[in-house]
Design an enzyme around this catalytic site. Sequence first.
Site, PDB file in Angstrom:
ATOM      1  N   GLY A  52       2.649   2.239  10.730  1.00 29.30           N
ATOM      2  CA  GLY A  52       3.619   3.309  10.514  1.00 29.30           C
ATOM      3  C   GLY A  52       4.437   3.673  11.742  1.00 29.30           C
TER       4      GLY A  52
ATOM      5  N   ASN B  22       0.861  -1.179   0.000  1.00 30.47           N
ATOM      6  CA  ASN B  22       0.000   0.000   0.000  1.00 30.47           C
ATOM      7  C   ASN B  22       0.904   1.238   0.000  1.00 30.47           C
ATOM      8  OD1 ASN B  22      -1.844   2.023   0.498  1.00 30.47           O
ATOM      9  ND2 ASN B  22      -2.391   1.323   2.555  1.00 30.47           N
TER      10      ASN B  22
ATOM     11  N   GLU C  96      -6.785   4.954   7.971  1.00 25.57           N
ATOM     12  CA  GLU C  96      -6.451   6.350   7.646  1.00 25.57           C
ATOM     13  C   GLU C  96      -7.630   7.041   6.967  1.00 25.57           C
ATOM     14  OE1 GLU C  96      -2.777   5.528   5.608  1.00 25.57           O
ATOM     15  OE2 GLU C  96      -1.844   5.057   7.520  1.00 25.57           O
TER      16      GLU C  96
ATOM     17  N   HIS D 290      -9.713   1.334   5.187  1.00 29.36           N
ATOM     18  CA  HIS D 290      -8.419   1.580   5.834  1.00 29.36           C
ATOM     19  C   HIS D 290      -8.585   2.608   6.959  1.00 29.36           C
ATOM     20  CE1 HIS D 290      -4.274   2.653   6.578  1.00 29.36           C
ATOM     21  NE2 HIS D 290      -3.936   1.519   5.973  1.00 29.36           N
TER      22      HIS D 290
ATOM     23  N   SER E 137       3.411  -2.225  10.463  1.00 26.76           N
ATOM     24  CA  SER E 137       4.863  -2.345  10.616  1.00 26.76           C
ATOM     25  C   SER E 137       5.406  -3.732  10.265  1.00 26.76           C
ATOM     26  CB  SER E 137       5.294  -1.922  12.022  1.00 26.76           C
ATOM     27  OG  SER E 137       4.967  -0.558  12.227  1.00 26.76           O
TER      28      SER E 137
ATOM     29  N   GLU F  14      -5.501  -4.650  10.905  1.00 23.62           N
ATOM     30  CA  GLU F  14      -4.403  -3.706  11.082  1.00 23.62           C
ATOM     31  C   GLU F  14      -4.608  -2.877  12.349  1.00 23.62           C
ATOM     32  OE1 GLU F  14      -2.474  -2.574   7.111  1.00 23.62           O
ATOM     33  OE2 GLU F  14      -4.331  -1.456   7.213  1.00 23.62           O
TER      34      GLU F  14
ATOM     35  N   LYS G 246       0.065   4.313  -0.265  1.00 24.52           N
ATOM     36  CA  LYS G 246      -0.567   5.504   0.336  1.00 24.52           C
ATOM     37  C   LYS G 246      -0.257   6.726  -0.542  1.00 24.52           C
ATOM     38  CE  LYS G 246      -0.296   3.204   4.768  1.00 24.52           C
ATOM     39  NZ  LYS G 246      -0.089   3.244   6.190  1.00 24.52           N
TER      40      LYS G 246
HETATM   41  P1  PGA Z   1       2.787   0.222   7.735  1.00 23.98           P
HETATM   42  O1  PGA Z   1       1.338   0.482   7.107  1.00 23.98           O
HETATM   43  O2  PGA Z   1       3.332  -1.030   7.115  1.00 23.98           O
HETATM   44  O3  PGA Z   1       3.587   1.440   7.360  1.00 23.98           O
HETATM   45  O4  PGA Z   1       2.614   0.096   9.208  1.00 23.98           O
HETATM   46  C1  PGA Z   1       0.436  -0.593   6.935  1.00 23.98           C
HETATM   47  C2  PGA Z   1      -0.878  -0.107   6.371  1.00 23.98           C
HETATM   48  O5  PGA Z   1      -1.368   0.954   6.769  1.00 23.98           O
HETATM   49  O6  PGA Z   1      -1.466  -0.768   5.491  1.00 23.98           O
END
Ligand code: PGA
Length: 229
Positions: free
Chosen positions: A163, A6, A90, A88, A194, A157, A8
């Site tokens: 992140g 992803n 976010e 997601h 992560s 998640e 983003k």
């Molecule tokens: P990350 O993000 O690997 O940077 O923790 C995962 C995600 O939001 O899909």
Amino acid sequence: MIYAANFKTNHTRKSTYAYIKALNEKLSVKKPDDKVYIFPPSTALDRYKGDFTIGVQNAYPAYNGAYTGEIGLEQLDEFDIKTILIGHSERREYMAETQEKVAVKFAFFQEQGFEIIYCIGEPLEIREKGFEAVMKYLLAQFNGIDIHYENLIVAYEPIWAIGTGRSATVEEISTTHRALKKVINSKPLLYGGSAKPANIKEIASIAGVDGVLVGSASLNAESFSQMIL
Ligand code: PGA
């Protein structure tokens, strides 16, 4: 295993081309059973060739119309995109996507036969309340969602692990996945938060983990391919 990248709000069209070229060179030796997905930003969508599926990070639940700033099915059809990320954290948080909105989007893309990677996850204050609170929170994110949909992949998640560089522990992933699997039955269940080259072996070996959704560690083709190979 499923490996989903992803991007983003990272990468351009040009850098996505370079990324895919680099990834393709590595993927020639990947195990045939492993499946790779790439979710570039919408401006970098295209008909890329390779042993992976390109999906969209988000789209509006309409064919086309007056939805300023959004893309719909018409724009996805141009590149034969048939895979979408929905729910997601976010988008739920920064774009104020409520469960109702998420469910409408899900229903629309289900109707269109899209493969849906549906994301759920709890914030830290819920995790700190204990496992029962976590499961209650996660199950509420299935409200209005057809969890029997044949083209559904679920991604768990935990928001506090996204992140942050700190993934959930093996124990946390294992107990949560076990409980979620009872609800979603045979649907593939990914872990996200992560995931990176340093912890992928450990995460991949947990029962009930069918793959990973990767943000930060997917941005570099070398790092993402290290996870796959
Ligand atoms: P990350 O993000 O690997 O940077 O923790 C995962 C995600 O939001 O899909």
